[in-house]
Design a protein around this motif. Structure first.
Motif, PDB file in Angstrom:
ATOM      1  N   ALA A  12      39.466  57.167  31.949  1.00 20.71           N
ATOM      2  CA  ALA A  12      39.551  57.261  30.485  1.00 20.71           C
ATOM      3  C   ALA A  12      38.444  58.150  29.934  1.00 20.71           C
ATOM      4  O   ALA A  12      38.657  58.903  28.979  1.00 20.71           O
ATOM      5  CB  ALA A  12      39.492  55.869  29.866  1.00 20.71           C
ATOM      6  N   ARG A  13      37.274  58.076  30.522  1.00 16.90           N
ATOM      7  CA  ARG A  13      36.167  58.933  30.077  1.00 16.90           C
ATOM      8  C   ARG A  13      36.489  60.403  30.333  1.00 16.90           C
ATOM      9  O   ARG A  13      36.213  61.270  29.493  1.00 16.90           O
ATOM     10  CB  ARG A  13      34.867  58.557  30.796  1.00 16.90           C
ATOM     11  N   LEU A  14      37.060  60.692  31.478  1.00 16.25           N
ATOM     12  CA  LEU A  14      37.416  62.081  31.786  1.00 16.25           C
ATOM     13  C   LEU A  14      38.565  62.556  30.902  1.00 16.25           C
ATOM     14  O   LEU A  14      38.577  63.702  30.453  1.00 16.25           O
ATOM     15  CB  LEU A  14      37.793  62.215  33.264  1.00 16.25           C
ATOM     16  N   ALA A  15      39.519  61.672  30.642  1.00 11.83           N
ATOM     17  CA  ALA A  15      40.663  62.034  29.810  1.00 11.83           C
ATOM     18  C   ALA A  15      40.252  62.370  28.382  1.00 11.83           C
ATOM     19  O   ALA A  15      40.979  63.084  27.676  1.00 11.83           O
ATOM     20  CB  ALA A  15      41.682  60.897  29.803  1.00 11.83           C
ATOM     21  N   ALA A  16      39.104  61.868  27.943  1.00 13.81           N
ATOM     22  CA  ALA A  16      38.622  62.105  26.583  1.00 13.81           C
ATOM     23  C   ALA A  16      37.884  63.438  26.431  1.00 13.81           C
ATOM     24  O   ALA A  16      37.499  63.798  25.317  1.00 13.81           O
ATOM     25  CB  ALA A  16      37.707  60.961  26.152  1.00 13.81           C
ATOM     26  N   LEU A  17      37.703  64.168  27.513  1.00  6.34           N
ATOM     27  CA  LEU A  17      37.042  65.472  27.437  1.00  6.34           C
ATOM     28  C   LEU A  17      37.954  66.472  26.730  1.00  6.34           C
ATOM     29  O   LEU A  17      39.159  66.246  26.593  1.00  6.34           O
ATOM     30  CB  LEU A  17      36.706  65.965  28.852  1.00  6.34           C
ATOM     31  N   PRO A  18      37.412  67.589  26.257  1.00 10.51           N
ATOM     32  CA  PRO A  18      38.246  68.573  25.559  1.00 10.51           C
ATOM     33  C   PRO A  18      39.469  68.976  26.380  1.00 10.51           C
ATOM     34  O   PRO A  18      39.404  69.121  27.601  1.00 10.51           O
ATOM     35  CB  PRO A  18      37.293  69.758  25.365  1.00 10.51           C
ATOM     36  N   ALA A  19      40.593  69.147  25.694  1.00 10.56           N
ATOM     37  CA  ALA A  19      41.876  69.374  26.363  1.00 10.56           C
ATOM     38  C   ALA A  19      41.878  70.622  27.239  1.00 10.56           C
ATOM     39  O   ALA A  19      42.589  70.692  28.245  1.00 10.56           O
ATOM     40  CB  ALA A  19      42.992  69.469  25.323  1.00 10.56           C
ATOM     41  N   ASP A  20      41.080  71.636  26.849  1.00 12.96           N
ATOM     42  CA  ASP A  20      41.087  72.884  27.620  1.00 12.96           C
ATOM     43  C   ASP A  20      40.093  72.881  28.781  1.00 12.96           C
ATOM     44  O   ASP A  20      39.917  73.902  29.459  1.00 12.96           O
ATOM     45  CB  ASP A  20      40.833  74.084  26.715  1.00 12.96           C
ATOM     46  N   THR A  21      39.438  71.756  29.027  1.00 17.37           N
ATOM     47  CA  THR A  21      38.518  71.654  30.157  1.00 17.37           C
ATOM     48  C   THR A  21      39.264  71.920  31.456  1.00 17.37           C
ATOM     49  O   THR A  21      40.311  71.314  31.717  1.00 17.37           O
ATOM     50  CB  THR A  21      37.877  70.256  30.218  1.00 17.37           C
ATOM     51  N   ARG A  22      38.734  72.818  32.268  1.00 19.25           N
ATOM     52  CA  ARG A  22      39.366  73.102  33.565  1.00 19.25           C
ATOM     53  C   ARG A  22      38.920  72.052  34.581  1.00 19.25           C
ATOM     54  O   ARG A  22      37.722  71.839  34.783  1.00 19.25           O
ATOM     55  CB  ARG A  22      38.998  74.510  34.032  1.00 19.25           C
ATOM     56  N   VAL A  23      39.889  71.412  35.194  1.00 23.06           N
ATOM     57  CA  VAL A  23      39.648  70.298  36.104  1.00 23.06           C
ATOM     58  C   VAL A  23      39.615  70.821  37.540  1.00 23.06           C
ATOM     59  O   VAL A  23      40.633  71.245  38.086  1.00 23.06           O
ATOM     60  CB  VAL A  23      40.733  69.224  35.942  1.00 23.06           C
ATOM     61  N   ALA A  71      44.487  68.826  29.420  1.00 24.33           N
ATOM     62  CA  ALA A  71      45.770  68.800  28.702  1.00 24.33           C
ATOM     63  C   ALA A  71      46.935  68.626  29.671  1.00 24.33           C
ATOM     64  O   ALA A  71      47.849  67.824  29.417  1.00 24.33           O
ATOM     65  CB  ALA A  71      45.943  70.075  27.883  1.00 24.33           C
ATOM     66  N   ILE A  72      46.915  69.356  30.778  1.00 25.53           N
ATOM     67  CA  ILE A  72      47.981  69.233  31.779  1.00 25.53           C
ATOM     68  C   ILE A  72      48.007  67.825  32.357  1.00 25.53           C
ATOM     69  O   ILE A  72      49.076  67.222  32.520  1.00 25.53           O
ATOM     70  CB  ILE A  72      47.785  70.273  32.891  1.00 25.53           C
ATOM     71  N   GLU A  73      46.837  67.290  32.646  1.00 24.61           N
ATOM     72  CA  GLU A  73      46.779  65.948  33.245  1.00 24.61           C
ATOM     73  C   GLU A  73      47.254  64.878  32.262  1.00 24.61           C
ATOM     74  O   GLU A  73      47.943  63.936  32.647  1.00 24.61           O
ATOM     75  CB  GLU A  73      45.371  65.658  33.753  1.00 24.61           C
ATOM     76  N   LEU A  74      46.914  65.010  31.007  1.00 24.17           N
ATOM     77  CA  LEU A  74      47.377  64.041  30.012  1.00 24.17           C
ATOM     78  C   LEU A  74      48.892  64.048  29.884  1.00 24.17           C
ATOM     79  O   LEU A  74      49.511  63.029  29.559  1.00 24.17           O
ATOM     80  CB  LEU A  74      46.737  64.325  28.654  1.00 24.17           C
ATOM     81  N   ALA A  75      49.502  65.198  30.138  1.00 22.49           N
ATOM     82  CA  ALA A  75      50.962  65.321  30.015  1.00 22.49           C
ATOM     83  C   ALA A  75      51.707  64.936  31.280  1.00 22.49           C
ATOM     84  O   ALA A  75      52.905  64.625  31.215  1.00 22.49           O
ATOM     85  CB  ALA A  75      51.324  66.758  29.630  1.00 22.49           C
ATOM     86  N   THR A  76      51.003  64.942  32.442  1.00 26.62           N
ATOM     87  CA  THR A  76      51.733  64.814  33.708  1.00 26.62           C
ATOM     88  C   THR A  76      51.173  63.794  34.689  1.00 26.62           C
ATOM     89  O   THR A  76      51.847  63.468  35.667  1.00 26.62           O
ATOM     90  CB  THR A  76      51.764  66.177  34.433  1.00 26.62           C
ATOM     91  N   ASN A  77      49.983  63.309  34.469  1.00 29.69           N
ATOM     92  CA  ASN A  77      49.341  62.441  35.448  1.00 29.69           C
ATOM     93  C   ASN A  77      49.595  60.969  35.095  1.00 29.69           C
ATOM     94  O   ASN A  77      49.088  60.482  34.091  1.00 29.69           O
ATOM     95  CB  ASN A  77      47.832  62.715  35.461  1.00 29.69           C
ATOM     96  N   PRO A  78      50.374  60.242  35.903  1.00 28.69           N
ATOM     97  CA  PRO A  78      50.700  58.858  35.534  1.00 28.69           C
ATOM     98  C   PRO A  78      49.476  57.961  35.409  1.00 28.69           C
ATOM     99  O   PRO A  78      49.488  56.993  34.643  1.00 28.69           O
ATOM    100  CB  PRO A  78      51.620  58.397  36.663  1.00 28.69           C
ATOM    101  N   PHE A  79      48.408  58.286  36.141  1.00 21.52           N
ATOM    102  CA  PHE A  79      47.210  57.444  36.089  1.00 21.52           C
ATOM    103  C   PHE A  79      46.436  57.619  34.784  1.00 21.52           C
ATOM    104  O   PHE A  79      45.626  56.768  34.426  1.00 21.52           O
ATOM    105  CB  PHE A  79      46.323  57.720  37.299  1.00 21.52           C
TER     106      PHE A  79
END
Length: 255
Positions: free
Chosen positions: A152-163, A210-218
């Protein structure tokens, strides 16, 4: 600054940050790919960032330290030998590359291991084995609740953050994710994109938040479609997103 994923073992990535003639690497489980890259580019190894103690992330430390004497930053953990600086959640790491300072925030992300940390800065996230593209790490030491909170902490980072994940697990993770949300259009598009990249021998990473929020079930355990899939698998309704996450992680362990 350029970021380059260096392949190691069967599916690891050692991330290299390059500016001018200077280089920083993240989680060098094997010294050989790093040495080859430094020699090819004529680079000086200035620093190493470590996320956690597993051998495929620190196995090259001793050799690289002996040859280059870089600054080595990592979590306070007796299982990691050779650190020149131990850091913890909330601290900042300032590193020099080609005469410019680059700053990274340390984020404590227990779950995969209890002392696991991530580094966020300059639009980048080095998350080790906590967050994967369309997936997350196994829970070797932490609890599902801890890992869910860390993600949840990582998901709250700016959407354009490269993972910048540490493993090329994307295709297998996407197959699992499609079983959870087969009608998710972003997920189907991501799967097609990543299949094409791997067919060309190219990395699927970095991803973005942003990609992970749209596609990562976890990261999507609060979504009704994800909770419904978890409930169907478990045979009972989910009490909350934390239970959904725990059910998904246990389910993925058996796939």
């Amino acid at each position: 600054m350029q970021i380059v994923p260096l392949s190691a073992f069967s599916d690891n990535y050692i991330w290299a940050l390059v500016a001018g003639g200077d280089c920083i690497v993240v989680d060098p489980g094997d010294a050989a790919p790093v040495e080859a890259f430094l020699a090819e580019r004529g680079l000086a190894l200035r620093a190493i960032l470590v996320t956690h103690h597993h051998a495929d992330h620190i196995g090259g430390l001793a050799e690289l330290a002996a040859r280059h004497a870089p600054r080595i930053v990592g979590p306070q953990d007796a299982r990691i030998a050779g650190l020149t600086q131990s850091v913890a959640d909330g601290q900042r790491v300032r590193l020099m590359l080609d005469g410019r300072e680059y700053a990274f925030e340390v984020i404590g992300v227990p779950g995969h291991t209890l002392t696991h940390i991530a580094y966020h800065g300059e639009g980048l996230l080095f998350c080790g084995d906590t967050l994967f593209s369309a997936g997350c790490g196994r829970l070797f030491e932490g609890s599902p609740k801890e890992m869910h909170s860390s993600l949840a902490r990582l998901a709250a980072l700016p959407a354009d953050t490269r993972v910048c994940c540490a493993h090329e697990y994307t295709l297998s993770n996407l197959r699992f994710a499609l079983g959870i949300e087969p009608a998710n259009p972003a997920l189907r598009a991501r799967a097609q994109q990543c299949e094409a990249l791997r067919a060309e021998g190219r990395p699927t990473l970095p991803s973005t938040i942003a990609i992970e929020l749209a596609t990562n079930p976890f990261l999507r355990a609060s979504e009704p479609t994800v909770a419904a899939a978890a409930a169907k698998h478990a045979g009972h309704a989910m009490a909350d997103a934390s239970e959904t996450f725990a059910t998904l992680r246990e389910w993925k362990n058996g796939v």
